[in-house]
Every structure is written in structure tokens, then in C-alpha cells.
Design a protein around this motif. Structure first.
Motif, PDB file in Angstrom:
ATOM      1  N   ALA A  22       0.828  -1.202   0.000  1.00 13.68           N
ATOM      2  CA  ALA A  22       0.000   0.000   0.000  1.00 13.68           C
ATOM      3  C   ALA A  22       0.863   1.253   0.000  1.00 13.68           C
ATOM      4  O   ALA A  22       2.016   1.238   0.431  1.00 13.68           O
ATOM      5  CB  ALA A  22      -0.896   0.005   1.228  1.00 13.68           C
ATOM      6  N   GLY A  23       0.264   2.353  -0.487  1.00 17.29           N
ATOM      7  CA  GLY A  23       0.965   3.628  -0.452  1.00 17.29           C
ATOM      8  C   GLY A  23       0.975   4.223   0.943  1.00 17.29           C
ATOM      9  O   GLY A  23       1.858   5.017   1.287  1.00 17.29           O
ATOM     10  N   MET A  24      -0.020   3.870   1.754  1.00 13.69           N
ATOM     11  CA  MET A  24      -0.100   4.367   3.132  1.00 13.69           C
ATOM     12  C   MET A  24      -0.990   3.427   3.922  1.00 13.69           C
ATOM     13  O   MET A  24      -1.932   2.845   3.383  1.00 13.69           O
ATOM     14  CB  MET A  24      -0.699   5.783   3.167  1.00 13.69           C
ATOM     15  N   ILE A  25      -0.673   3.243   5.194  1.00 15.47           N
ATOM     16  CA  ILE A  25      -1.533   2.479   6.095  1.00 15.47           C
ATOM     17  C   ILE A  25      -1.741   3.288   7.362  1.00 15.47           C
ATOM     18  O   ILE A  25      -0.951   4.179   7.697  1.00 15.47           O
ATOM     19  CB  ILE A  25      -0.937   1.097   6.446  1.00 15.47           C
ATOM     20  N   GLY A  26      -2.838   3.022   8.050  1.00 15.64           N
ATOM     21  CA  GLY A  26      -3.090   3.731   9.299  1.00 15.64           C
ATOM     22  C   GLY A  26      -4.309   3.157   9.984  1.00 15.64           C
ATOM     23  O   GLY A  26      -4.890   2.149   9.540  1.00 15.64           O
TER      24      GLY A  26
END
Length: 377
Positions: A219-223
Motif C-alpha cells: 500500500a501507499g499508506m496504512i493507518g
């Protein structure tokens, strides 16, 4: 004898994070020994003010604005003047009223002003342009006022009277170094709490890079973001004689203010994380009690949390508990002159308890009639 309007709302919100704490989690509180969802009074007050503007429930002239950027607002009204000269006159006029600007042009703290007050400051500056000498660097407010004609100082001080701004009259204001222009609130708003026990939940999310290649996996970003879902009990109290006093005895404006507040408070939905959750859920129950003895917050109806049942919604169970508790409390404390009006979508409020309305607008009209009778307008 008192004359109070109370709003009692039962409102179920889908998964959401309407009002965050310092960690980004939904606010909560312990009540009756159990963890409850909570939305602060400040949050709903702001949502109410935004609803008044969004639905144009009051003319702009009778709304307030909370800001440190008073200089910018006045510059916009003095746009035919050279900016540097206008800034100097603005600082002098505000100093005459007892207000000081910081080096960045902002006031020392947030001001809550009526639009009329701002307009009158602009008129003062135009009227006394030649005598409003810019405040010298390092000069105190006291020294700045001493250098101006007494009649200008008197006129500047008289501006800060609330300006018949309804939200200032409702929610009050405090200026620490100008106590004479403080205004006690005519309205009190409780922190909304869930009628039942809640647990925080966590949403783990990923964001995909649209330009990612097959060779670059992941993924490009996780949170993660915390959220909850809750059936809230919301309560507000409006002191009608105090509102009339804050609005300088203007009875017609007071009637309009009551109508606007009841409608806006009922429609108010906080904006927190709405792009992620879209929890636009209207109240299932709006109860209006007219009290002539003392205010009665009914939150203790839920001191023992409502327990979910598979065959009944929490909103209906909550309304049922609210009605039962109010009946017990009213027997001990209510006045014979007290009255109820309500809009109930759950079918759980007793049919003989007050005036039923089929719509919010009809309920607002009923409230106006009660205020007309109560004030003898």
C-alpha cells in the motif's frame, strides 16, 4: 417564577468520530460506572451556530462571529482607504474600546462579536478618521486612550453591547480585561452522552498508490482511526427572560431567536471525520419541555445503561426510559404549569404526555406559541 425551555433529544449516530480528543479518539466519559460515548457541549454549540448560517435561520445582522482577525474584517469594510493608514486607525479605535492588537495584527484572544458591533467600529473609524492617531510602538492601551478625545473613547466603549447578535446572547462571552462587556449566557448545553455502554473500535485502512507498478507491491499508506456508534441523549436549557434581556428587550427578535435555536439545535450535526463516516443521522426523538419551576436534566434516566435487545432499537428503548424517568421526576419537582411538546419517530413516548407534532416545523411553531403566551407578547 422561571420560564425555561428544555430540549431533550435522542439521536443515534452510525459509526463515526464526531468529536475527537487529543489523541484523535472519540471523546468518552464514565457515567453510572460505565464507559459512554460523549460529544462535548462546545462541539454541539458550534454545530448549532453553523446550522443557523447553513439554513439561513437568522439574518446576518443578528449573527455573531468568533475571531482574532477583527483587523482583517474592518479592513474589508474600509477598502476605499489606504491599507497602512487604515491599520493605524483600526488599532487606535480598538485601543479606545480597550482592545489591543498583537504584532501580527490579531487580537490578543478570540473575540465573540456581533456583526453590528463590527459595522459600528467601521463607522466610528470613518467618522473620526482625522483624530484617530495611530498607536505608537510600545504604547499601552491606557496611554492610547488618553491621547484621544473623551467623546471618541466613550463612543468606542459603547459599541461592545452585544449588537443584538443571537448567538452571543445565547452562548455568552467573556473578555478578561473588559468585564463590563461580558454577557452571561441565556443557554446552557450539556455534553451529549450515550444512553448505553460503548467500546471503542478501530478501523485499519490502507491507501493505494494509483501509479504503483506490479513490481512495487504494498500500500501507499496504512493507518488506523478510532470510532464508535452511539445513541446519544442531548440536553439544552434556554432561559427565555435572560435571552430577552440579552437581546435588549426586543421581543420579536427573541421569538425569532427561540425558533432559530430550536430548529438549529435539532438539525446540528458535528463535522468531525464526516468525509470518512458520513454520519448524517437526524434525531429520532425531540422533546421540548416548558418549565416554570426549575430545570430538569434527564440524563439520570440512563445512569443504568440501556441494554441492547435484538427485537427493539436502542432509540426506542431510550425514549421509553426517558419518559418513565421524567414521570417520576415530574411527580416530585415539576410545576402544574409545565408542558411538553414532542416529535417522536420511535412510537415510545406516551401519547397523552404533551402535544405531538408530525414535523420539526410544527414543533417549532408550538414552541413559539408557548413563548408568546409566556412573555405576554
Amino acid at each position: 417564577m422561571g420560564f425555561f425551555i428544555e430540549l431533550h433529544l435522542i439521536q443515534n449516530f452510525a459509526p463515526s468520530n464526531l468529536n475527537r480528543d487529543d489523541t484523535g479518539a472519540p471523546k468518552d466519559a464514565l457515567f453510572g460506572g460505565q464507559r459512554r460515548a460523549r460529544v462535548s457541549s462546545q462541539c454541539f454549540k458550534r454545530a448549532t451556530r453553523l446550522a443557523v448560517a447553513e439554513h439561513e435561520l437568522l439574518p446576518v445582522a443578528h449573527r455573531g462571529i468568533r475571531t482574532q482577525r477583527l483587523q482583517e474584517l474592518l479592513l474589508a469594510r474600509l477598502n476605499g482607504r489606504e491599507e497602512a493608514e487604515a491599520k493605524g486607525r483600526i488599532e487606535a479605535a480598538l485601543a479606545a474600546a480597550g482592545l489591543k492588537l498583537k504584532d501580527d495584527g490579531k487580537t490578543q484572544y478570540l473575540l465573540f462579536l456581533g456583526q453590528t458591533e463590527i459595522a459600528r467600529f467601521a463607522e466610528l473609524i470613518e467618522q473620526h478618521w482625522d483624530v484617530l492617531v495611530p498607536v505608537a510602538a510600545g504604547k499601552s492601551k491606557k496611554d492610547a486612550k488618553a491621547s484621544l478625545p473623551p467623546e471618541v473613547v466613550k463612543q468606542a466603549k459603547s459599541i461592545l453591547d452585544g449588537g443584538k447578535a443571537v448567538d452571543v446572547a445565547l452562548f455568552g462571552r467573556m473578555l478578561a480585561d473588559l468585564p463590563e462587556v461580558n454577557q452571561d449566557a441565556a443557554c446552557q448545553v450539556a455534553h451529549a452522552i450515550s444512553t448505553h455502554r460503548v467500546e471503542r473500535e478501530f478501523d485499519y485502512f490502507t491507501a493505494v498508490d494509483d501509479e504503483n507498478t506490479r513490481a512495487d507491491t504494498g500500500a501507499g499508506m496504512i493507518g488506523q482511526v478510532e470510532f464508535n456508534s452511539a445513541t446519544l441523549y442531548r440536553y439544552a436549557l434556554l432561559d427565555v427572560p435572560k435571552l430577552l434581556s440579552n437581546l435588549q428587550g426586543d421581543q420579536e427578535l427573541t421569538l425569532s431567536a427561540v425558533e432559530a435555536f430550536v430548529k438549529a439545535f435539532s438539525l446540528a450535526i458535528p463535522t468531525g471525520k464526516q468525509n470518512s463516516f458520513a454520519a448524517h443521522n437526524a434525531p429520532e426523538f425531540i422533546g421540548i419541555s416548558i418549565r416554570h419551576s426549575l430545570p430538569l436534566n434527564l440524563a439520570n434516566a440512563f445512569e443504568k445503561p440501556v441494554l441492547p435487545r435484538h427485537d427493539q432499537p436502542l432509540t426506542g428503548l431510550s425514549v421509553k426510559e426517558l419518559a418513565a424517568y421524567e414521570q417520576r421526576l415530574a411527580t416530585a419537582y415539576a410545576s402544574e404549569q409545565d408542558a411538553w411538546g414532542y416529535l417522536d419517530l420511535t412510537g415510545q413516548w406516551p401519547s397523552g404526555k404533551g402535544q405531538a407534532s408530525e414535523s420539526l416545523q410544527a414543533l417549532v411553531r408550538w414552541v413559539r406559541e408557548q413563548v408568546v403566551n409566556g412573555l405576554g407578547v
